[in-house]
Design an enzyme around this catalytic site. Structure first.
Site, mmCIF file in Angstrom:
data_model
loop_
_atom_site.group_PDB
_atom_site.id
_atom_site.type_symbol
_atom_site.label_atom_id
_atom_site.label_comp_id
_atom_site.label_asym_id
_atom_site.label_seq_id
_atom_site.Cartn_x
_atom_site.Cartn_y
_atom_site.Cartn_z
ATOM 1 N N CYS A 137 0.847 -1.199 0.000
ATOM 2 C CA CYS A 137 0.000 0.000 0.000
ATOM 3 C C CYS A 137 0.884 1.252 0.000
ATOM 4 O O CYS A 137 1.813 1.354 0.797
ATOM 5 C CB CYS A 137 -0.893 -0.015 1.247
ATOM 6 S SG CYS A 137 -1.895 1.468 1.418
ATOM 7 N N CYS A 140 0.384 2.973 3.666
ATOM 8 C CA CYS A 140 0.796 2.412 4.962
ATOM 9 C C CYS A 140 1.743 1.229 4.857
ATOM 10 O O CYS A 140 2.153 0.678 5.870
ATOM 11 C CB CYS A 140 -0.440 1.997 5.758
ATOM 12 S SG CYS A 140 -1.204 0.479 5.136
ATOM 13 N N CYS A 186 -7.463 -0.984 1.365
ATOM 14 C CA CYS A 186 -6.442 -1.520 2.261
ATOM 15 C C CYS A 186 -7.049 -1.652 3.664
ATOM 16 O O CYS A 186 -7.594 -0.686 4.196
ATOM 17 C CB CYS A 186 -5.245 -0.572 2.285
ATOM 18 S SG CYS A 186 -4.056 -0.951 3.582
ATOM 19 N N CYS A 189 -5.251 0.811 6.408
ATOM 20 C CA CYS A 189 -5.397 2.272 6.449
ATOM 21 C C CYS A 189 -6.639 2.769 5.714
ATOM 22 O O CYS A 189 -6.900 3.972 5.693
ATOM 23 C CB CYS A 189 -4.156 2.944 5.871
ATOM 24 S SG CYS A 189 -4.095 2.873 4.076
ATOM 25 N N CYS A 209 -8.729 -5.259 -10.097
ATOM 26 C CA CYS A 209 -8.305 -4.203 -11.005
ATOM 27 C C CYS A 209 -7.854 -3.007 -10.158
ATOM 28 O O CYS A 209 -8.684 -2.296 -9.589
ATOM 29 C CB CYS A 209 -9.492 -3.834 -11.894
ATOM 30 S SG CYS A 209 -9.093 -2.605 -13.134
HETATM 31 ZN ZN LIG Z 1 -2.803 0.982 3.521
#
Ligand SMILES: [Zn+2]
Length: 221
Positions: A137, A140, A186, A189, A209
Site C-alpha cells: 500500500c 501504509c 487496504c 489504512c 483491477c
Molecule cells: Zn494501507
C-alpha cells in the site's frame, strides 16, 4: 427518601405560610400529588436515560472509532520484503487527517487512495510491469498483492487474481457512477485501491483491477 424529604419541606413551608394557621392550604393535597407525579416522571426520565446510555455503548463506540485519531484494531498478515508470509497480527488501524495524507502522498495518489478516484488506463507505472516482487500500500506499506498472481488483463490497470492475504484487503459494495461494483481498500489504512470483478482467470475467476498509484512495488532481491 428523596420524595418524603421534599414532602416534609413542603409541609414546613405550608406551616409558615401567613394567613393559614393550620399549615394546610386547600391546594396542599393536589399540589403534593402534582409534585409526586412530576417527581415520578423525572425519575422515570432519568431511569430511561440511564437505560438508553447502558444500551447504546456499541453505537457510541462505532461512532467514536471512525472519528479521526481514535484507535480501531484491524487484523492483517505481515510479509517480509522478499514476500515471505510472516504472521497474522492485530494492530491499530492507520488513521490520519486529510492534511497528513496530502503531505505524505502525491496529489494523484491522494485523490485515488483517499477520495476513491481512478487513474487513466495505461497511465500508471505498474500495468505493464512483469518483475517478481510484492505490491504494498502506498499509504501504509501493508502487503497487498504478489506478482505471482498478476496477469495481463488488457485493461491498462495492474490486475491480480487474488490478494496476497484475504485479511489485508477489504471489499465493499460500491454503487457510485450508477454501477454495482465491489470496491477494494487496504484493511490497515482504508486506502482505496480499485475494484474486484468476477471475470478474472482461474484459479479464482476474480480480477482485482488496481490503481498503480495506490501501490508501491518491492522487487524481489
Ligand atoms: Zn494501507
Amino acid at each position: 427518601m428523596f420524595d418524603s424529604d421534599l414532602d416534609r419541606q413542603k409541609t414546613e413551608t405550608g406551616a409558615a405560610t401567613p394567613g393559614r394557621p393550620d399549615g394546610k392550604s386547600p391546594a396542599a393535597a393536589p399540589s403534593n400529588i402534582q409534585r409526586r407525579v412530576f417527581l415520578g416522571t423525572s425519575l422515570a426520565t432519568l431511569a430511561g436515560l440511564a437505560l438508553w446510555q447502558w444500551r447504546k455503548p456499541a453505537t457510541l463506540v462505532t461512532v467514536a472509532a471512525s472519528a479521526p485519531g481514535m484507535p480501531e484494531d484491524v487484523t492483517v498478515v505481515l510479509f517480509s520484503e522478499s514476500g515471505e508470509r510472516l504472521k497474522k497480527v492485530t494492530i491499530a488501524k492507520v488513521i490520519k487527517t486529510p492534511d497528513e495524507w496530502r503531505k505524505q502522498l502525491s496529489a494523484n495518489a491522494y485523490d485515488i487512495t483517499r477520495n476513491a478516484d481512478t487513474e487513466m488506463a495505461f497511465s500508471g507505472q505498474y500495468w505493464n510491469l512483469h518483475d517478481k516482487g510484492i505490491y504494498r500500500c502506498i499509504c501504509c506499506d501493508n502487503a497487498l498483492f504478489d506478482s505471482a498472481t498478476k496477469f495481463e488483463s488488457g485493461t491498462g490497470w495492474p490486475s491480480f487474481w487474488q490478494p496476497i492475504a484475504g485479511e489485508n484487503v477489504t471489499e465493499i459494495r460500491d454503487s457510485s457512477l450508477g454501477m454495482a461494483r465491489t470496491a477494494v481498500s487496504c484493511t490497515e489504512c482504508g486506502a482505496h485501491l480499485g475494484h474486484v470483478f468476477d471475470d478474472g482467470p482461474q484459479p479464482t475467476g476474480l480480477r482485482y483491477c488496481m490503481n498503480s498509484a495506490s501501490l508501491r512495488f518491492v522487487k524481489q532481491a
